[in-house]
Design a protein around this motif. Structure first.
Motif, PDB file in Angstrom:
ATOM      1  N   MET A   1     -18.451 -13.932  -4.295  1.00 53.78           N
ATOM      2  CA  MET A   1     -17.999 -13.165  -3.127  1.00 53.78           C
ATOM      3  C   MET A   1     -18.826 -11.901  -3.002  1.00 53.78           C
ATOM      4  O   MET A   1     -18.998 -11.167  -3.961  1.00 53.78           O
ATOM      5  N   SER A   2     -19.317 -11.630  -1.808  1.00 54.87           N
ATOM      6  CA  SER A   2     -20.114 -10.446  -1.564  1.00 54.87           C
ATOM      7  C   SER A   2     -19.321  -9.456  -0.736  1.00 54.87           C
ATOM      8  O   SER A   2     -18.312  -9.773  -0.137  1.00 54.87           O
ATOM      9  N   GLY A   3     -19.848  -8.220  -0.685  1.00 54.25           N
ATOM     10  CA  GLY A   3     -19.262  -7.245   0.204  1.00 54.25           C
ATOM     11  C   GLY A   3     -18.466  -6.187  -0.502  1.00 54.25           C
ATOM     12  O   GLY A   3     -18.493  -6.037  -1.714  1.00 54.25           O
ATOM     13  N   LEU A   4     -17.680  -5.460   0.288  1.00 57.03           N
ATOM     14  CA  LEU A   4     -17.029  -4.261  -0.213  1.00 57.03           C
ATOM     15  C   LEU A   4     -15.886  -4.547  -1.170  1.00 57.03           C
ATOM     16  O   LEU A   4     -15.417  -3.654  -1.859  1.00 57.03           O
ATOM     17  N   LEU A   5     -15.391  -5.780  -1.228  1.00 56.59           N
ATOM     18  CA  LEU A   5     -14.263  -6.078  -2.097  1.00 56.59           C
ATOM     19  C   LEU A   5     -14.636  -6.966  -3.268  1.00 56.59           C
ATOM     20  O   LEU A   5     -13.793  -7.335  -4.072  1.00 56.59           O
ATOM     21  N   ALA A   6     -15.921  -7.311  -3.382  1.00 57.75           N
ATOM     22  CA  ALA A   6     -16.331  -8.265  -4.408  1.00 57.75           C
ATOM     23  C   ALA A   6     -16.110  -7.709  -5.796  1.00 57.75           C
ATOM     24  O   ALA A   6     -16.567  -6.638  -6.151  1.00 57.75           O
ATOM     25  N   GLY A   7     -15.392  -8.445  -6.632  1.00 59.63           N
ATOM     26  CA  GLY A   7     -15.253  -8.101  -8.032  1.00 59.63           C
ATOM     27  C   GLY A   7     -14.365  -6.910  -8.306  1.00 59.63           C
ATOM     28  O   GLY A   7     -14.208  -6.495  -9.455  1.00 59.63           O
ATOM     29  N   ARG A   8     -13.728  -6.327  -7.312  1.00 58.66           N
ATOM     30  CA  ARG A   8     -12.926  -5.130  -7.511  1.00 58.66           C
ATOM     31  C   ARG A   8     -11.554  -5.509  -8.038  1.00 58.66           C
ATOM     32  O   ARG A   8     -10.835  -6.287  -7.446  1.00 58.66           O
ATOM     33  N   THR A   9     -11.185  -4.974  -9.198  1.00 56.50           N
ATOM     34  CA  THR A   9      -9.898  -5.284  -9.800  1.00 56.50           C
ATOM     35  C   THR A   9      -8.922  -4.128  -9.679  1.00 56.50           C
ATOM     36  O   THR A   9      -7.756  -4.265  -9.993  1.00 56.50           O
ATOM     37  N   THR A  10      -9.374  -2.943  -9.222  1.00 65.06           N
ATOM     38  CA  THR A  10      -8.512  -1.807  -8.992  1.00 65.06           C
ATOM     39  C   THR A  10      -8.648  -1.367  -7.546  1.00 65.06           C
ATOM     40  O   THR A  10      -9.568  -1.767  -6.855  1.00 65.06           O
ATOM     41  N   ASP A  97     -11.048  -6.398  18.735  1.00 68.24           N
ATOM     42  CA  ASP A  97      -9.968  -6.571  17.776  1.00 68.24           C
ATOM     43  C   ASP A  97     -10.420  -6.509  16.325  1.00 68.24           C
ATOM     44  O   ASP A  97      -9.581  -6.457  15.429  1.00 68.24           O
ATOM     45  N   ARG A  98     -11.715  -6.501  16.072  1.00 66.86           N
ATOM     46  CA  ARG A  98     -12.184  -6.619  14.693  1.00 66.86           C
ATOM     47  C   ARG A  98     -11.689  -5.471  13.820  1.00 66.86           C
ATOM     48  O   ARG A  98     -11.351  -5.677  12.653  1.00 66.86           O
ATOM     49  N   TYR A  99     -11.653  -4.274  14.367  1.00 64.00           N
ATOM     50  CA  TYR A  99     -11.240  -3.107  13.593  1.00 64.00           C
ATOM     51  C   TYR A  99      -9.900  -2.530  14.050  1.00 64.00           C
ATOM     52  O   TYR A  99      -9.501  -1.464  13.585  1.00 64.00           O
ATOM     53  N   ALA A 100      -9.215  -3.250  14.938  1.00 63.93           N
ATOM     54  CA  ALA A 100      -7.993  -2.709  15.529  1.00 63.93           C
ATOM     55  C   ALA A 100      -6.885  -2.490  14.506  1.00 63.93           C
ATOM     56  O   ALA A 100      -6.048  -1.588  14.667  1.00 63.93           O
ATOM     57  N   ASP A 101      -6.847  -3.286  13.469  1.00 66.74           N
ATOM     58  CA  ASP A 101      -5.769  -3.188  12.477  1.00 66.74           C
ATOM     59  C   ASP A 101      -6.153  -2.357  11.262  1.00 66.74           C
ATOM     60  O   ASP A 101      -5.443  -2.364  10.250  1.00 66.74           O
ATOM     61  N   ASP A 111      -9.253  -5.690   3.312  1.00 67.50           N
ATOM     62  CA  ASP A 111     -10.110  -6.238   4.364  1.00 67.50           C
ATOM     63  C   ASP A 111     -11.470  -5.543   4.329  1.00 67.50           C
ATOM     64  O   ASP A 111     -11.534  -4.319   4.442  1.00 67.50           O
ATOM     65  N   PRO A 112     -12.569  -6.290   4.190  1.00 68.75           N
ATOM     66  CA  PRO A 112     -13.887  -5.669   4.134  1.00 68.75           C
ATOM     67  C   PRO A 112     -14.255  -4.922   5.410  1.00 68.75           C
ATOM     68  O   PRO A 112     -15.013  -3.951   5.359  1.00 68.75           O
ATOM     69  N   ASP A 113     -13.761  -5.349   6.570  1.00 71.89           N
ATOM     70  CA  ASP A 113     -14.013  -4.603   7.792  1.00 71.89           C
ATOM     71  C   ASP A 113     -13.358  -3.224   7.719  1.00 71.89           C
ATOM     72  O   ASP A 113     -13.958  -2.217   8.100  1.00 71.89           O
ATOM     73  N   CYS A 114     -12.135  -3.188   7.237  1.00 72.62           N
ATOM     74  CA  CYS A 114     -11.432  -1.909   7.112  1.00 72.62           C
ATOM     75  C   CYS A 114     -12.074  -1.046   6.030  1.00 72.62           C
ATOM     76  O   CYS A 114     -12.110   0.186   6.154  1.00 72.62           O
ATOM     77  N   ALA A 115     -12.581  -1.674   4.981  1.00 75.50           N
ATOM     78  CA  ALA A 115     -13.290  -0.921   3.949  1.00 75.50           C
ATOM     79  C   ALA A 115     -14.518  -0.246   4.540  1.00 75.50           C
ATOM     80  O   ALA A 115     -14.838   0.908   4.222  1.00 75.50           O
TER      81      ALA A 115
END
Length: 327
Positions: A1-10, A97-101, A111-115
């Motif tokens: 998995m790539s991106g802003l959430l990859a491998g993050r456990t905290t 809508d991509r960043y609306a939430d 969510d990597p978009d929100c990150a």
């Protein structure tokens, strides 16, 4: 998995932070029509600009800014987004809508978009505070536009192959998010990780700061290990290091911290990305010989060193790559 959430456990982001102010929008994608901007990379392989596609695009953008008459110019080709009305050029469809939430740090942790929105807010807050503190200009924020396939900008039409880039003519950053897995990790052999995209965004935001400070106008020599082009890129890496050092101290408008932590693994991922986009590394991976006279961005060692300088020193003065021959 790539991106802003990859491998993050905290939790990376503070769940209580209000990230809704992050200046990010989605520009959709271009359907056919016209040839994308393409740029040769050192060694003969073909790739686009941006941080990983070899940031050669920034040289084109600097030149077209001058040709187009500066900040208000057309950049020589294409038309800019109308940031006042929100209209897009023909052939683009904005995904409203991509960043609306994306409202809180809790959303950013899921969510990597929100990150991405949280990172951009942090960059805005950091530079809005830092520039006046260090006796420089007020920050005019740079919007970040995500797109798919291609996008029309004030600097011309760009395809996803260009990679992330900053357009000085409209003072905006453009990013096809598929770049990280497809190019940076795939073609360039970076290790990836969840802090790669923040580093890239910080580098591109560094170009915006350079534009505001007038540094881009100093670029005269385009190639070589001590060229102005290399100095520009190394300084943007230094600015990325400055932000990384201070990221945990950035806060939303209510003073709530945006980040929960930035740890040693994040620094390692940023340094690995800087290594992956060094001119010597790319020349080697493209099958060519290492030729410093063809450099436009600096070697892997230089890029890592200047990121560390920004991280350790934390000042604009320390990042003055024009003040030294020891690049």
């Amino acid at each position: 998995m790539s991106g802003l959430l990859a491998g993050r456990t905290t939790m990376r982001f503070n769940p209580k932070a209000d990230i809704s102010g992050g200046n990010v929008r989605d520009a959709g994608g271009r359907r056919g029509g016209g040839a994308p901007m393409r740029f040769p990379v050192p060694g003969g392989a073909k790739a686009g600009g941006g941080i990983g596609g070899l940031l050669l695009v920034v040289l084109f953008l600097v030149l077209t800014q001058c040709v187009g008459g500066g900040q208000g110019g057309t950049g020589g080709a294409g038309s800019m987004f109308d940031t006042g009305t929100g209209q897009m050029p023909a052939g683009l469809e904005a995904d409203g809508d991509r960043y609306a939430d994306c409202r809180t740090g809790a959303d950013a942790n899921e969510d990597p978009d929100c990150a991405r929105k949280a990172v951009v807010l942090s960059l805005e807050q950091f530079w809005a505070r830092t520039l006046p503190e260090q006796g420089r200009t007020e920050l005019a924020p740079a919007p970040v536009n995500t797109f798919t396939g291609g996008v029309q900008t004030a600097c011309g039409q760009a395809s996803s192959q260009v990679g992330p880039f900053y357009c000085p003519a409209d003072q905006q950053i453009y990013l096809d998010t598929s770049f990280f897995a497809d190019v940076l990790e795939g073609q360039l052999g970076g290790q990836g990780g969840d802090f790669v995209e923040p580093y890239v965004l910080a580098h591109e935001y560094g170009h915006h700061v350079q534009n505001l400070l007038g540094t881009m106008g100093r670029v005269r020599t385009q190639q070589g290990p001590r060229s102005d082009a290399v100095r520009l890129e190394l300084q943007a890496d230094c600015y990325a290091g400055m932000w990384t050092r201070a990221a945990e101290g950035t806060a939303d408008d209510d003073g709530v911290a945006i980040f929960s932590e930035v740890d040693e693994s994040d620094i390692s991922e940023a340094l690995d990305s800087a290594k992956a986009v060094g001119d010597d590394r790319i020349q080697q991976r493209s099958g060519g010989r290492v030729d410093p006279e063809g450099w436009t961005h600096g070697s892997s060692e230089q890029r890592q060193a200047w990121f560390r300088t920004g991280y350790e020193e934390g000042t604009l003065e320390a990042c003055d790559t024009w003040a030294t021959d020891a690049l």
